[in-house]
Design an enzyme around this catalytic site. Structure first.
Site, PDB file in Angstrom:
ATOM      1  N   ASP A  77       0.860  -1.185   0.000  1.00 49.81           N
ATOM      2  CA  ASP A  77       0.000   0.000   0.000  1.00 49.81           C
ATOM      3  C   ASP A  77       0.895   1.233   0.000  1.00 49.81           C
ATOM      4  O   ASP A  77       1.709   1.418   0.913  1.00 49.81           O
ATOM      5  CB  ASP A  77      -0.887  -0.022   1.241  1.00 49.81           C
ATOM      6  CG  ASP A  77      -1.978   1.038   1.188  1.00 49.81           C
ATOM      7  OD1 ASP A  77      -2.164   1.657   0.130  1.00 49.81           O
ATOM      8  OD2 ASP A  77      -2.645   1.242   2.221  1.00 49.81           O
ATOM      9  N   ASP A 132      -3.057   2.443  -5.936  1.00 50.21           N
ATOM     10  CA  ASP A 132      -1.980   2.483  -4.941  1.00 50.21           C
ATOM     11  C   ASP A 132      -1.911   1.240  -4.067  1.00 50.21           C
ATOM     12  O   ASP A 132      -1.284   1.253  -3.015  1.00 50.21           O
ATOM     13  CB  ASP A 132      -2.147   3.713  -4.042  1.00 50.21           C
ATOM     14  CG  ASP A 132      -3.450   3.699  -3.260  1.00 50.21           C
ATOM     15  OD1 ASP A 132      -4.343   2.914  -3.602  1.00 50.21           O
ATOM     16  OD2 ASP A 132      -3.577   4.504  -2.307  1.00 50.21           O
ATOM     17  N   GLU A 133      -2.515   0.148  -4.512  1.00 50.53           N
ATOM     18  CA  GLU A 133      -2.614  -1.021  -3.639  1.00 50.53           C
ATOM     19  C   GLU A 133      -2.619  -2.293  -4.470  1.00 50.53           C
ATOM     20  O   GLU A 133      -3.255  -2.360  -5.519  1.00 50.53           O
ATOM     21  CB  GLU A 133      -3.910  -0.915  -2.825  1.00 50.53           C
ATOM     22  CG  GLU A 133      -4.188  -2.044  -1.874  1.00 50.53           C
ATOM     23  CD  GLU A 133      -5.541  -1.879  -1.198  1.00 50.53           C
ATOM     24  OE1 GLU A 133      -5.865  -2.745  -0.368  1.00 50.53           O
ATOM     25  OE2 GLU A 133      -6.272  -0.913  -1.508  1.00 50.53           O
TER      26      GLU A 133
END
Length: 466
Positions: free
Chosen positions: A11, A106-107
């Site tokens: 993350d 973003d993950e």
């Protein structure tokens, strides 16, 4: 369940805000909030400096403004800038394993055993992930990520959130239940505010408390599916595999009113809030949408949907809102609506910008004479307009005069004389720009009239170029 710690969850830390601080050196170490900048907007990401004052994701922008000190930067999302950095990170993950499940911009989850290395020791895993985090920071110009590794996706995700920012937590096989026991039940996926409140009435605050409840008790309270699911996750039971293909078909949000609403101005304001929420999720997923749909439910529970497909895919909330309001205006709401929904579909990974920076009826405007210091409040210009026409003609509330271009705080621009910079604020026919970039010192602020032909939108800056 796996017997090895071989699932990684990565993350990126405060991703949107971190990209803004990287690209805008004057904001480094200062509170930054990214999202809908108007009072009706919603926070997408807050920097750690802003979080210290209580700002957080999903909070209303108006509440974030009340909590954060003067000088906090409230910026409109720059989707392409985030996608560029995301692509670098995801490519690094795919070099680590051929099984990468990208959850959002973003993950991602990574199967560390996909390359036939199912017997990696914990020490080997730690070394590889530490090297990965260092490579990400170097390859993205200073962005950091946090990682969790465990025997399941659930454990890995929870672990990645334990020591943010720039943290790494590995949960050894066999330690999963001890790892979960002291955590609040809200740490578990599937336990939202309503479920947590209901559990609290039974004295359940932590996962250890939840583990003391029998499966039959949980089923009697929450039903078969949810009750059994709670029983399983409290015992760290999660056998989901890393899936390499994830394709969302649509993104939507809706609101049910306490009282039927007939006022179109109120409905348009609610539609604007829904658009902001959906647009933020589009940016999070790194996607553009072509089709806009509204959903309306009347007092008699009759439900209708209307859709329109745009000529260009977009993630711009202003463009999406114009389409949605057009659909709503064609629908009779005189008997009142009890529910209003907004959704997008027809996703593509790339979009060609179709910007109309000039509005009809543009008139010559006087050149601003205010100093740069006087323009500090430009990004505080009122953003709630109070009517459908205002929402359409001033889509994101950044231009006072209909003839002015639309300049958004945080937007990348270039000036013929001064070079590259970003919009610091705008309003009342004036736009203020700070001229700086990822590899420069903090730059100077200059003000121009909003319709200055020498100023135009630009692509996000390249953080690798001096």
């Amino acid at each position: 369940m796996r017997t090895t710690a071989s699932i990684l969850h990565l993350d990126l830390d405060a991703f949107f805000a971190a990209v803004e601080q990287r690209d805008k050196p004057s904001l480094r170490g200062k509170p930054v909030v990214v999202g809908g900048i108007g009072n009706r907007g919603v926070v997408a990401t807050a920097s750690y400096e802003a979080r210290a004052y209580g700002a957080r994701s999903a909070m209303s922008t108006s509440e974030a403004r009340r909590r954060c000190p003067p000088g906090t930067a409230f910026l409109f999302p720059r989707g392409e800038a985030y996608r560029r950095s995301s692509r670098v990170v995801m490519e690094l993950l795919r070099e680590l394993s051929d099984k990468v499940e990208q959850v959002s911009v973003d993950e991602a989850y990574v199967d560390l055993a996909a390359e036939g290395e199912a017997h990696l020791t914990v020490a080997q895993v730690r070394t590889r992930v530490e090297e990965l985090l260092a490579t990400i920071e170097e390859g993205t110009g200073g962005l950091t990520a946090s990682a969790g590794v465990g025997s399941s996706k659930m454990i890995a995700k929870i672990a990645s959130d334990m020591h943010k920012p720039h943290g790494l937590v590995i949960v050894n096989p066999g330690d999963e239940e001890d790892f979960l026991a002291p955590l609040p039940v809200r740490a578990l996926g599937g336990v939202g505010p309503a479920t947590a409140d209901r559990l609290r009435t039974f004295g359940v605050e932590k996962v250890a408390d939840l583990r003391r409840m029998t499966e039959s008790d949980l089923i009697s309270i929450f039903g078969n599916a949810h009750g059994s699911g709670l029983f399983a996750i409290a015992r760290a039971q999660d056998d989901r595999e890393v899936i390499t293909e994830r394709e969302a078909k649509s993104i939507s949000a809706e609101e049910t009113f306490d009282v039927d609403v007939v006022d179109r101005a109120v409905l348009n304001e609610e539609l604007a809030r829904l658009t902001d929420r959906v647009s933020a999720r589009l940016t999070e997923h790194g996607a553009f949408a072509r089709t806009v749909t509204i959903k309306v439910r009347h007092h008699d529970f009759s439900t209708f949907t209307r859709s329109v497909t745009a000529s260009h895919p977009t993630d711009d909330p202003a463009a999406l809102l114009r389409l949605a309001i057009g659909l709503l205006e064609a629908h009779d709401v005189s008997d009142g609506l009890r529910l209003l929904g907004f959704g997008v579909s027809g996703f593509v990974a790339h979009a060609q910008a179709a910007l109309d920076m000039q509005w009809p009826g543009e008139e010559d405007l006087p050149v601003a004479t205010a100093s740069a210091e006087d323009e500090v409040a430009h990004d505080q210009v009122a953003n709630a307009w109070g009517s459908a026409q205002a929402l359409v003609s001033r889509p994101a509330a950044y231009a006072i005069n209909p003839g002015d271009p639309v300049w958004r705080p945080g937007q990348d621009v270039i000036h013929e004389e001064y070079g590259a910079g970003w919009v610091w604020g705008s309003g009342r026919g004036v736009v203020t720009v700070r001229f700086e970039g990822p590899r420069t010192e903090p730059g100077k602020v200059r003000s121009f009239r909003a319709a200055d032909d020498a100023l135009r939108p630009a692509d996000p800056p390249d953080w690798t170029t001096p």
